[in-house]
Write an enzyme that holds these catalytic residues in place. Structure first.
Site, short mmCIF file in Angstrom:
data_model
loop_
_atom_site.label_atom_id
_atom_site.label_comp_id
_atom_site.label_asym_id
_atom_site.label_seq_id
_atom_site.Cartn_x
_atom_site.Cartn_y
_atom_site.Cartn_z
N GLY A 138 -31.69 10.67 2.09
CA GLY A 138 -32.15 10.64 3.48
C GLY A 138 -31.51 11.74 4.31
N ALA A 139 -31.22 12.88 3.68
CA ALA A 139 -30.70 14.06 4.39
C ALA A 139 -29.36 13.80 5.09
CB ALA A 139 -31.73 14.57 5.40
N SER A 225 -31.80 12.98 -3.85
CA SER A 225 -31.76 13.84 -2.67
C SER A 225 -30.33 13.89 -2.13
CB SER A 225 -32.77 13.35 -1.63
OG SER A 225 -33.01 14.34 -0.64
N ASP A 350 -40.63 19.51 -5.65
CA ASP A 350 -39.70 18.87 -4.71
C ASP A 350 -39.80 19.48 -3.31
OD1 ASP A 350 -37.96 16.70 -5.10
OD2 ASP A 350 -36.86 17.78 -6.65
#
Length: 566
Positions: A138-139, A225, A350
């Site tokens: 989620g960055a 991620s 991606d």
């Protein structure tokens, strides 16, 4: 005579009834033995929910076990003080404070350091099972331990993975956004609080998982991620020595350009000004006294981008080299992972999710993607090396174009540039560093290439987009079968087999589950990898993934003279 016969029949009937009662008693005893009941942890007793999966197949699920106390603002997590009695752990706890993706609404709580555990009992009570600890992505700004809700089934529910792989699955919460990663670049506000939360959860699992039937000497951390980068950081920090046996990074490693903020003070001062705090030596104290929801809302990132200003450069709330959790640049810390088995890879498209922001024309049926847009995007990623960097890069990416590249070629090139720069090349670099530093640790590389299921609507060229792998690792084609075809269940079964075999033995080919292809190790010379999709068979072992592009970004580009730096 008749009376005697009745008596014999009556005795036989009683014996049959007694036999049934004995069998029922044995069955009930067996059933009662397939639940852990109340489990003793360092904080106190916890009770979860026992699920019937099938004949002699049960699962204990614990949701919301605290692994640390409510964290102090911009502080490392502290031990939980514990509780009296038995804590009922049957509901997911609130996510950590965070903004929504539109940067407008704050939700969640500061009281968010909880984890969830799925324990399978397949024929007998769980004992000494491998443990898989999930770190969500989620960055570093969004996410929670349970994930999005799919038709009543949470994305990160560990049930399918735990049952099919016969492993214990743990998912954890950690601070994100301003409260998780804001840093002044010094000891007043050192940063990395979210990484410390992850580390505290891993350490808690190591200390307590035996009570749940797990093997504390066989813990695999896995994530995607920002979670994949988190996994990478957890293997590189010296603070996890002896805690992690294996690790899996999906679409994210510590070497990704968004994984480290190298100028955190600049963004901290921007946040301080937004909440009316000074930017001098009083800044940290002022920020610590500011309302946490106000702080969270101040930690926005710009949602506007273009080929000249890619979205990825807006992600400023990231880990930092703090001299503690990360004592050095991540590229210099791979010796700390020398005895950890490592499996890592990326999705073949991606970058598509991010290209949508930077070059919107790739998703438009009405607007064409131009060569100029390709050049501008590549120029943004190569600007530190100036004209030489751009020209070398453009010749690399346009080599197969021919004289008149089609729209599909241009769109795929734009996505390839973003995919390579943001995910794939850093992952290859991390695999190379892991393999070259390894002692006992084994290294495995993959490329996930199952086409996006929505690609048929206007984008037949679209491969595996960012996050497309998650549904298969967590068994969604099994838990929500109406949303998938049989081939998707095959793919999910393959991934669960590889992932859980790896967690058990350090070799994705060896374990309780059969696999469609023998996955070779990645070595500093061989560079072998496995391509994973629903069509895969024994021939899906490949070598030297995107070698021309890896060579450009890791060998040619770094050795060009720099003309610009942040």
């Amino acid at each position: 005579m008749q009376n005697a016969l009745h008596a014999v029949l009556w005795v036989l009937f009683l014996m049959a009834v007694l036999g049934v009662l004995v069998a029922l008693s044995v069955l009930l005893e067996a059933i009662s033995a397939t639940s852990l009941g109340a489990v003793s942890t360092e904080g106190g007793l916890v009770s979860g929910q026992n699920l019937l999966l099938g004949f002699f197949r049960y699962m204990d699920v614990f949701k919301g076990i605290p692994f640390a106390d409510i964290p102090g603002r911009f502080e490392k997590p502290k031990s939980h003080p514990g509780w009296s009695g038995t804590l009922k752990t049957t509901q997911f706890k609130d996510k950590c404070l965070q903004l929504d993706p539109y940067m407008t609404i704050v939700s969640g709580s500061e009281d968010c350091l909880y984890l969830n555990i799925w324990v399978p009992h397949l024929g007998s009570l769980a004992s000494n099972l491998p443990v898989m600890v999930w770190i969500y992505g989620g960055a570093f700004m969004f996410g929670e331990s349970f994930g999005m809700n799919y038709l009543g089934n949470y994305l990160y529910s560990g049930q399918e993975l735990a049952e099919r792989g016969n492993v214990i699955v743990v998912t954890l919460g950690y601070r994100v956004g301003t409260l998780g990663f804001l840093s002044a670049g010094d000891s007043s506000l050192p940063g990395n609080y979210g990484l410390w939360d992850q580390q505290a959860a891993i350490a808690w699992v190591h200390r307590n998982i035996r009570s749940f039937g797990g093997d504390p000497s066989n813990i695999t951390v896995f994530g995607e991620s920002a979670g994949g980068a988190g996994v990478s950081f957890q293997t590189l920090t010296p603070h996890n020595k002896g805690l992690i046996r294996r690790a899996i990074s999906q679409s994210g490693v510590a070497l990704c350009p968004w994984s480290i903020n190298r100028n955190p003070r600049k963004y901290a001062e921007e946040v301080a000004l937004k909440v009316n705090c000074p930017t001098d030596s009083r800044m940290a104290d002022c920020l610590k006294m500011t309302d946490p929801k106000v702080l969270t809302k101040a930690g926005t990132v710009s949602l506007t981008s273009s080929p000249d200003d890619p979205f990825i450069y807006n992600l400023a709330l990231s880990p930092v080299v703090d001299g503690d959790f990360l004592p050095d640049d991540p590229s210099n810390l791979f010796h700390n992972a020398a005895d950890i088995d490592y499996l890592a890879g990326a999705n073949d498209m991606d970058g598509h999710m991010f290209t949508i922001f930077d070059v919107p024309s790739i998703n438009s049926l009405l607007t064409i993607t131009t060569v100029d847009e390709v050049k501008r995007l590549l120029g943004s990623f190569t600007k530190e090396k100036g004209t030489q960097g751009f020209e070398n890069g453009f010749s690399t990416y346009s080599l197969d174009w021919g004289s008149n590249p089609s729209q599909e070629t241009l769109k795929k090139t734009v996505v390839a540039i973003e995919t390579d720069y943001i995910f794939l090349i850093p992952t290859q670099a991390a695999l190379y560093l892991h393999a070259s530093n390894a002692r006992t640790g084994r290294t495995y590389s993959y490329l996930f290439s199952e086409p996006n299921r929505l690609g048929i609507y206007g984008k037949p060229w679209l491969g595996a987009d960012h996050t497309d792998d998650l549904q298969y690792v967590f068994g969604k084609p099994f838990s929500t079968p109406l949303g998938y075809w049989p081939k998707h269940r095959d793919l999910s079964g393959h991934m669960i087999a590889y992932w859980t075999n790896f967690a058990k033995t350090g070799d994705p080919n060896v374990g309780d589950l059969k696999v469609p292809a023998t996955w070779p190790t990645f070595t500093a010379s061989g560079h072998k990898f496995l391509e994973i999709n629903s069509d895969m068979d024994a021939g899906y072992v490949r070598q030297k993934l995107r070698l021309r592009y890896v060579n450009f970004w890791t060998s040619i580009f770094p050795n060009l003279p720099s003309i610009y730096s942040e």
